[in-house]
Design a protein around this motif. Structure first.
Motif, short mmCIF file in Angstrom:
data_model
loop_
_atom_site.label_atom_id
_atom_site.label_comp_id
_atom_site.label_asym_id
_atom_site.label_seq_id
_atom_site.Cartn_x
_atom_site.Cartn_y
_atom_site.Cartn_z
N PRO A 173 54.80 34.94 26.23
CA PRO A 173 55.59 34.09 27.32
C PRO A 173 56.17 35.05 28.30
CG PRO A 173 56.05 33.12 25.34
CD PRO A 173 55.22 34.35 25.02
N VAL A 174 56.62 36.28 27.86
CA VAL A 174 57.25 37.16 28.85
C VAL A 174 56.34 37.62 30.15
CG1 VAL A 174 56.96 39.29 27.79
CG2 VAL A 174 58.83 39.12 29.23
N PHE A 175 54.91 37.52 29.67
CA PHE A 175 54.12 37.74 30.79
C PHE A 175 53.51 36.71 31.55
CE2 PHE A 175 53.35 41.61 27.57
CZ PHE A 175 53.93 42.45 28.24
N GLY A 176 53.73 35.53 30.67
CA GLY A 176 53.05 34.37 31.23
C GLY A 176 52.40 33.36 30.34
N SER A 177 51.11 32.98 30.67
CA SER A 177 50.40 31.94 29.80
C SER A 177 48.85 32.14 29.99
CB SER A 177 50.97 30.51 30.27
OG SER A 177 50.38 30.33 31.53
N LEU A 178 48.05 31.45 29.19
CA LEU A 178 46.63 31.58 29.16
C LEU A 178 46.33 30.90 30.47
CD1 LEU A 178 45.49 30.73 25.69
CD2 LEU A 178 45.32 32.78 26.96
N ASP A 179 46.91 30.12 31.11
CA ASP A 179 46.69 29.36 32.24
C ASP A 179 46.86 30.41 33.38
OD1 ASP A 179 45.89 27.24 31.48
OD2 ASP A 179 47.62 26.01 31.75
N ILE A 180 47.89 31.28 33.28
CA ILE A 180 48.15 32.19 34.41
C ILE A 180 47.17 33.25 34.30
CG2 ILE A 180 49.96 33.81 35.33
CD1 ILE A 180 52.09 32.03 34.45
N LEU A 214 42.26 36.26 36.28
CA LEU A 214 41.12 36.44 35.96
C LEU A 214 40.01 36.08 37.28
CD1 LEU A 214 39.02 37.90 34.20
CD2 LEU A 214 38.68 35.86 32.93
N GLY A 215 40.44 35.04 37.80
CA GLY A 215 39.72 34.00 38.71
C GLY A 215 39.81 35.01 40.20
N ARG A 216 41.12 35.54 40.32
CA ARG A 216 41.51 36.44 41.51
C ARG A 216 40.66 37.67 41.65
NH1 ARG A 216 46.36 34.77 44.18
NH2 ARG A 216 46.53 32.80 44.04
N VAL A 217 40.83 38.08 40.37
CA VAL A 217 40.02 39.47 40.15
C VAL A 217 38.55 39.30 40.21
CG1 VAL A 217 39.47 41.19 38.74
CG2 VAL A 217 41.97 40.52 38.70
#
Length: 558
Positions: free
Chosen positions: A74-81, A86-89
């Motif tokens: 959670p400190v880094f985000g979530s699977l959705d994020i 990944l999509g942006r990359v």
């Protein structure tokens, strides 16, 4: 000779997420922070992003102690994020590689929780458990099953009071080693890897992957060296079998251009030829440690000056050894190594020029270059003053052990200031605003006070900066096939100031000249290169004699 894969023309950029960019002001970098910098990375020109661990973790070793392989902390985000990242990359034409840490888990992973529940647990054999040494009582000093020591100081065995047995941990006691002899462990790892590939990731960097096979039976190790027992778990008897099985079970039948790189401490050139031979189907390349062991004597805390002749001999041996088979990885920095401009360069008067020279030398070797966050604009080591400045478990444990053994605390801090891993983990210096633009809050690790002068925004605005030099080096690899695929020949191997070599492919030859010293250096007459084209230099209008830290790349047709 089999031609190298697509990665010969690629450059990888490593992100250490805690220290990269913080989007929510909690002082810890996160995935939304990475998303905000995707365009920066694409404009730099890199092809692959390697993301250090973002899985759930107690953070005993900053994420390399994983408690759940199939989620995001959670400190880094979530699977959705993560999926958004990944999509942006992918949309910017880059790949994303995950860090795979499967020599060990966290002691809070459900596998270990079940394993430690008792000797009859269904997962007891998923980890390496042993009773006390024969004839001794568990818990007594010296009763550990073997004399092995941990990379993070102290014994490599931790007593479980509930069952009276010890479990093996080559790193922290909170990082128990998995038992790769158990096929169920291997199957679970393979299934997890397939899950991430199905999600769209483009490969894995495999943490200490050459430690997964231990020599059986486990016995006392040699007391020579800083880590006792390492000869029994580095490049162990079944490691090649395990990696070939992994490749078959995880990658066979998949379309796509994946990248696999193994971190392999203690690997030799001959070992690397086996690991990276495409016909064997193990990994694409390995990280070797020979060149980053040259400036210390036995222990990383015993610093000695780097001799250029040693560096050339080391790199030359690896270039020759993998010339016809396998592949090199090329790196100066990562999350475990101090900043190269402070380590092998001059982070004072010639910071920018020496950073460019070191980058030129590395990127023009035969292999795939890795850039570590902040390296591309010349971030330096941190001026650590006291033990309170450090966060890394390795450094803190070393300090306690050294001082307890009678070492002067100031001397211990001095050694850690040079070699400590926190040097690489200070927040990325994005601009000259408070906390270097890394966070609006209090950073988890202090920002280097030189951020006002050394930061990405200032580098972007300066056409002669280290950052723009990196961009040119990366572009050159993409545009000139000789950089990625040409052969390598060392020149002036006995010169104590100049690092020089040629790269040749077909009718094109490149010459790299770099003065890796603070004094002028004369390469001598090079008449055949008099009319050559200068592709890249860090000193405009250079003379015959190389200025301190001057580097040139020349090209001629044969």
């Amino acid at each position: 000779m089999e031609q190298p894969g697509w990665f010969a023309d690629a450059v990888v950029y490593q992100i250490y997420p805690r220290s990269f960019a913080d989007s929510d002001g909690d002082g810890i970098g996160d995935l939304r922070g990475v998303i905000g910098k995707v365009d920066y990375l694409a404009d730099l020109g890199v092809d692959v992003i390697w993301l250090s661990p973002v899985y759930p973790s107690p953070q005993d070793d900053n994420g390399y102690d994983i408690s759940n392989y199939r989620d995001i902390a959670p400190v880094f985000g979530s699977l959705d994020i993560f999926d958004e990242l990944l999509g942006r990359v992918h949309a910017r034409g880059m790949k994303l590689v995950m860090d795979l840490v499967v020599n060990h888990t966290s002691d809070e992973h459900s596998w270990f929780v079940e394993s430690s529940s008792g000797p009859d647990s269904a997962k007891r054999d998923w980890y390496i458990w042993r009773p006390a040494r024969s004839g001794m009582t568990a818990g007594v000093p010296g009763a550990e099953p073997t004399n092995w020591t941990s990379f993070f100081s102290g014994p490599a065995w931790q007593l479980d009071e509930a069952t009276g047995e010890y479990y093996l941990h080559l790193f922290s006691p909170k990082q128990p080693d998995l038992n790769w002899e158990n096929p169920d462990v291997r199957s679970a790892v393979h299934e997890m890897m397939r899950w991430w590939l199905d999600r769209g990731v483009d490969g894995f960097r495999m943490d200490v992957i050459n430690m997964i096979s231990k020599t059986l039976p486990l016995t006392d190790g040699s007391t020579v060296g800083s880590v006792i027992g390492s000869e029994q778990f580095l490049n162990g008897p079944r490691v090649h079998e395990y990696l070939a099985e992994m490749h078959r079970e995880v990658f066979a039948g998949r379309t796509g251009r994946y990248l696999t790189v193994g971190e392999t401490p203690g690997v030799t050139v001959d070992d690397a030829r086996l690991y990276t031979d495409p016909a064997r189907g193990e990994v694409d390349m390995v990280f070797q440690f020979d060149h980053v062991d040259l400036d210390h004597d036995g222990s990383k805390w015993e610093h000695i000056p780097l001799r250029l002749l040693d560096l050339k001999a080391c790199f030359g041996r690896w270039q020759a050894g993998l010339a016809d088979l396998g592949w090199n990885s090329l790196y100066w920095n990562n999350h475990d190594q101090p900043r190269v401009v402070s380590r092998f360069g001059d982070d004072g008067q010639h910071r920018a020029r020496s950073a460019k020279a070191l980058a030129t030398v590395l990127h023009l070797h035969r292999g795939t270059p890795y850039v570590y966050q902040g390296e591309e604009f010349g971030m330096t080591n941190f001026p650590f003053a006291s033990i309170e400045d450090f966060q890394d478990i390795e450094s803190i444990n070393h300090y306690r052990q050294a001082v307890a053994g009678g070492q002067d605390p100031a001397a211990a801090i001095a050694a850690m200031r040079i070699a400590g891993r926190d040097n690489a983990r200070t927040p990325v210096q994005w601009d000259a605003t408070p906390q270097a633009g890394f966070t609006t809050g209090t950073p988890w690790l202090a920002v280097n006070p030189n951020y006002v002068e050394i930061n990405a925004a200032a580098a972007l605005a300066d056409p002669d900066s280290v950052l723009h030099h990196y961009r040119k080096l990366i572009a050159l690899r993409h545009l000139e096939p000789t950089v990625g695929r040409g052969d390598f020949t060392m020149v002036l191997p006995h010169d104590e100031q100049i690092y020089a070599f040629t790269r040749r492919l077909g009718h094109t030859e490149l010459l790299v000249l770099a003065n890796l010293s603070g004094e002028p250096a004369d390469p001598g007459p090079l008449p055949e290169w008099a009319a050559a084209e200068i592709l890249l230099t860090n000193v405009p209008d250079g003379a015959a004699v190389l200025l301190p830290w001057e580097a040139r790349i020349l090209r001629r047709s044969l």
